[in-house]
Scaffold this motif. Sequence first.
Motif, short mmCIF file in Angstrom:
data_model
loop_
_atom_site.label_atom_id
_atom_site.label_comp_id
_atom_site.label_asym_id
_atom_site.label_seq_id
_atom_site.Cartn_x
_atom_site.Cartn_y
_atom_site.Cartn_z
N LEU A 1 0.83 -1.19 0.00
CA LEU A 1 0.00 0.00 0.00
C LEU A 1 0.87 1.25 0.00
CD1 LEU A 1 -2.84 1.12 0.06
CD2 LEU A 1 -2.80 0.96 2.55
N ASN A 2 1.94 1.22 0.78
CA ASN A 2 2.83 2.36 0.85
C ASN A 2 3.52 2.61 -0.49
OD1 ASN A 2 4.00 4.52 2.13
ND2 ASN A 2 5.70 3.33 2.94
N SER A 3 3.99 1.56 -1.16
CA SER A 3 4.65 1.75 -2.44
C SER A 3 3.66 2.19 -3.50
CB SER A 3 5.38 0.48 -2.89
OG SER A 3 4.45 -0.55 -3.12
N GLU A 4 2.39 1.75 -3.38
CA GLU A 4 1.35 2.20 -4.31
C GLU A 4 1.10 3.68 -4.11
OE1 GLU A 4 -3.37 1.62 -4.57
OE2 GLU A 4 -2.21 -0.25 -4.60
N ARG A 5 1.06 4.12 -2.85
CA ARG A 5 0.84 5.53 -2.54
C ARG A 5 1.96 6.39 -3.12
NH1 ARG A 5 1.11 8.23 3.42
NH2 ARG A 5 0.69 10.33 2.76
N LYS A 6 3.21 5.93 -2.99
CA LYS A 6 4.35 6.68 -3.51
C LYS A 6 4.29 6.75 -5.03
CE LYS A 6 7.71 4.54 -1.45
NZ LYS A 6 9.04 4.16 -1.00
N SER A 7 3.99 5.63 -5.69
CA SER A 7 4.03 5.61 -7.14
C SER A 7 2.91 6.43 -7.76
CB SER A 7 3.99 4.16 -7.65
OG SER A 7 2.74 3.59 -7.34
N THR A 8 1.79 6.59 -7.04
CA THR A 8 0.68 7.36 -7.59
C THR A 8 0.82 8.85 -7.30
OG1 THR A 8 -0.66 6.97 -5.62
CG2 THR A 8 -0.96 5.45 -7.47
N HIS A 9 1.78 9.23 -6.50
CA HIS A 9 1.94 10.65 -6.20
C HIS A 9 3.33 11.11 -6.64
CE1 HIS A 9 1.45 14.50 -4.42
NE2 HIS A 9 0.22 14.18 -4.10
N CYS A 10 3.39 11.54 -7.89
CA CYS A 10 4.68 11.90 -8.49
C CYS A 10 5.25 13.22 -7.96
CB CYS A 10 4.57 11.92 -10.00
SG CYS A 10 3.40 13.15 -10.62
N ILE A 11 4.44 14.05 -7.31
CA ILE A 11 4.95 15.32 -6.78
C ILE A 11 6.02 15.06 -5.72
CG2 ILE A 11 4.36 17.42 -5.52
CD1 ILE A 11 3.38 17.39 -8.42
N CYS A 12 5.82 14.03 -4.92
CA CYS A 12 6.82 13.66 -3.91
C CYS A 12 8.13 13.30 -4.60
CB CYS A 12 6.29 12.51 -3.07
SG CYS A 12 7.12 12.33 -1.49
N ASP A 13 8.04 12.53 -5.67
CA ASP A 13 9.24 12.16 -6.43
C ASP A 13 9.87 13.39 -7.09
OD1 ASP A 13 8.88 9.49 -5.76
OD2 ASP A 13 7.69 9.07 -7.55
N PHE B 1 10.62 27.56 -5.84
CA PHE B 1 9.47 26.98 -6.54
C PHE B 1 8.17 27.37 -5.85
CE2 PHE B 1 10.97 23.93 -3.43
CZ PHE B 1 9.82 23.50 -2.81
N LEU B 2 7.09 27.16 -6.60
CA LEU B 2 5.72 27.33 -6.12
C LEU B 2 5.06 25.97 -6.10
CD1 LEU B 2 4.71 30.26 -8.50
CD2 LEU B 2 5.18 30.50 -6.08
N PHE C 1 9.14 28.79 -1.99
CA PHE C 1 9.79 27.85 -1.09
C PHE C 1 11.12 27.35 -1.62
CE2 PHE C 1 5.16 27.28 -1.02
CZ PHE C 1 4.90 27.79 0.24
N ARG C 2 11.88 26.78 -0.68
CA ARG C 2 13.13 26.07 -0.95
C ARG C 2 12.98 24.69 -0.32
NH1 ARG C 2 18.17 24.54 1.17
NH2 ARG C 2 19.93 25.17 -0.11
N ILE C 3 13.35 23.63 -1.03
CA ILE C 3 13.24 22.28 -0.48
C ILE C 3 14.40 22.01 0.46
CG2 ILE C 3 14.41 21.16 -2.43
CD1 ILE C 3 11.42 19.68 -0.62
N ALA D 1 0.77 20.14 -8.30
CA ALA D 1 1.74 20.65 -9.27
C ALA D 1 2.86 21.41 -8.57
CB ALA D 1 1.06 21.56 -10.29
N ILE D 2 4.02 21.41 -9.22
CA ILE D 2 5.18 22.16 -8.73
C ILE D 2 5.68 23.02 -9.88
CG2 ILE D 2 6.69 20.21 -9.23
CD1 ILE D 2 8.53 21.18 -7.01
N GLN D 3 6.03 24.26 -9.58
CA GLN D 3 6.54 25.16 -10.61
C GLN D 3 7.88 25.75 -10.15
OE1 GLN D 3 5.45 26.10 -13.82
NE2 GLN D 3 7.52 26.86 -13.73
N PRO D 4 9.00 25.19 -10.66
CA PRO D 4 10.30 25.79 -10.34
C PRO D 4 10.39 27.20 -10.93
CG PRO D 4 10.56 23.59 -11.24
CD PRO D 4 9.13 24.00 -11.46
N LEU D 5 11.13 28.06 -10.26
CA LEU D 5 11.28 29.45 -10.70
C LEU D 5 12.72 29.74 -11.07
CD1 LEU D 5 9.12 31.01 -7.86
CD2 LEU D 5 8.41 30.60 -10.22
N ASP D 6 12.92 30.86 -11.72
CA ASP D 6 14.25 31.29 -12.13
C ASP D 6 15.10 31.60 -10.90
OD1 ASP D 6 16.46 32.44 -13.35
OD2 ASP D 6 15.29 33.80 -14.59
N THR D 7 16.30 31.04 -10.86
CA THR D 7 17.20 31.29 -9.72
C THR D 7 17.66 32.74 -9.67
OG1 THR D 7 19.11 30.56 -11.01
CG2 THR D 7 18.03 28.91 -9.62
#
Length: 147
Positions: free
Chosen positions: A5-17, A52-53, A76-78, A128-134
């Motif tokens: 279940l945990n690996s299914e959750r990770k694979s279906t949520h690509c934002i985390c990746d 990023f946003l 934000f900064r990761i 969604a994630i939107q990287p910004l210009d450095t």
Amino acid sequence: MSKELNSERKSTHCICDALFELKILQDLLQNSQTKFFGSLLAKIVGTDTIPFLLVTQKGDLLSLHSVMEGIETNYFRIESVDLENCSATLSLLRPLDIEGNLTTSPCDVVRLEKTSICKVVDVTCICAIQPLDTEMLKRKIIIEPKW
């Protein structure tokens, strides 16, 4: 939670990746040293942060705040990613306008400033994630005299 279940959750949520990959790139900027050129990559880019946003499932920009620091931001900064729980630690970037004042209007942001304020976010609510210009992190705000 079972491993399946945990690996299914990770694979279906690509934002985390995607955030994990962004963290790898950011670390490359910060820690890249070569025998002949030292930290040339960080010098070329001019910063150790990829801003990023994040967009929520409702379609709004994620906004976090710190009452103690009096800051509210969408930028934000990761800092770290927990792939197991699909969460991320983000540091808040202070959005500044042309006069160097804090702003909440995306149209007025000309520069971002790093802070030490960190928040943990459940990434499953992000779509969604939107990287910004450095450049936004190293832009100098210069106000010329009027006369």
